[in-house]
Design an enzyme around this catalytic site. Structure first.
Site, PDB file in Angstrom:
ATOM      1  N   PRO A 115      -2.304   8.353  -6.280  1.00 19.67           N
ATOM      2  CA  PRO A 115      -2.393   7.320  -5.239  1.00 19.67           C
ATOM      3  C   PRO A 115      -3.635   6.459  -5.397  1.00 19.67           C
ATOM      4  O   PRO A 115      -4.734   6.967  -5.622  1.00 19.67           O
ATOM      5  CB  PRO A 115      -2.431   8.140  -3.951  1.00 19.67           C
ATOM      6  N   CYS A 116      -3.448   5.150  -5.273  1.00 24.35           N
ATOM      7  CA  CYS A 116      -4.477   4.199  -5.711  1.00 24.35           C
ATOM      8  C   CYS A 116      -5.082   3.380  -4.587  1.00 24.35           C
ATOM      9  O   CYS A 116      -5.861   2.464  -4.843  1.00 24.35           O
ATOM     10  CB  CYS A 116      -3.864   3.248  -6.746  1.00 24.35           C
TER      11      CYS A 116
END
Length: 265
Positions: A19-20
């Protein structure tokens, strides 16, 4: 996180996109102590552990371009160093989905690692794609109107497709057609590609007609998902899934390049 296997054999490659949100330039409230910023290092941990047990031949790591911004550059260098220490030659590249038949401007950072011991001669070559640009019209123009969310509507209610539903157009801006830009009211143009399909709360792009927001299915098609594909979960969960996905046509291009360079020799 996934690893690719043939049936009943050891994994040959690992694919993941931690997840960014903590690195995204669109996250105006990003904090250096965001716990999600540690997830790329958990990817490193998993890769290192699996490589001790199996002959992992390659890995693919995908994230937002913000990870290589000045703010996060040292973090990226540390991630790459971990991969190299684990025995992988790392190629770093930027891919825009628009070059691979996706009707969307979506630039992302990819790291591809090749096992130096198993493939010492391979310097990974990135797929180049094409200059042919697909537009919103080419992808979603002929769809029927979607169902609007309401209490009691379940995901398999829409007759055309289980994901062809959207929010009711409650804002007065839909009547005035004065969207005025901004992340919450970006109206798509029929004859242009979409902006990046990455939605937060109330940020789903406006349909080119101006009458409503896109349906989940329309967002999926702009991501290049096949129409037969179905997402499950609540409306919010479906929006999150389609926003976080790597466009399938991009995934195929990267996978095909790896296969050609490592296994089709």
């Amino acid at each position: 996180m996934e690893w690719l296997t043939d049936r009943n054999v050891a994994p040959r490659g690992i694919i993941g996109g931690p997840p960014c949100q903590g690195f995204s330039v669109g996250n105006t409230k990003a904090r250096s102590d965001d716990p999600r910023n540690q997830l790329p290092f958990r990817y490193c941990d998993i890769l290192e552990a699996l490589k001790l047990k199996f002959d992992i031949e390659f890995f693919v790591f995908e994230n937002v371009l913000g990870l290589r911004s000045p703010k996060h550059r040292e973090r990226l260098a540390e991630i790459v160093a971990r991969f190299e220490k684990a025995g992988f030659r790392v190629a770093q590249g930027e891919i825009n989905a628009i070059r691979f038949g996706v009707a969307q401007n979506r630039r992302r950072l990819f790291l591809v690692g090749i096992n130096q011991k198993l493939h010492p001669e391979v310097e990974f070559q990135w797929p180049t794609g094409s200059d042919d640009v697909r537009t919103v019209r080419q992808v979603i123009f002929n769809l029927p109107d979607p169902h609007f969310r309401r209490q009691g509507l379940v995901t398999d209610s829409p007759n055309y497709h289980p994901n062809h539903w959207t929010s009711l157009p409650c804002s007065c801006k839909f009547k005035s057609q004065d969207f005025g830009g901004g992340r919450s009211f970006r109206k798509l143009d029929w004859d242009m590609p979409s902006w990046t399909v990455a939605y937060g709360n109330r940020e789903i792009h406006i349909h080119p007609s101006g009458r409503r927001r896109l349906s989940v299915l329309e967002a999926m098609l702009l991501q290049s998902f096949p129409k037969k594909y179905v997402l499950t979960g609540t409306f919010s969960e479906q929006v999150t899934q389609v926003s976080n996905a790597v466009p399938p046509r991009v995934a195929r291009a990267v996978a095909s390049a790896i296969r050609k360079q490592l296994f089709d020799k």
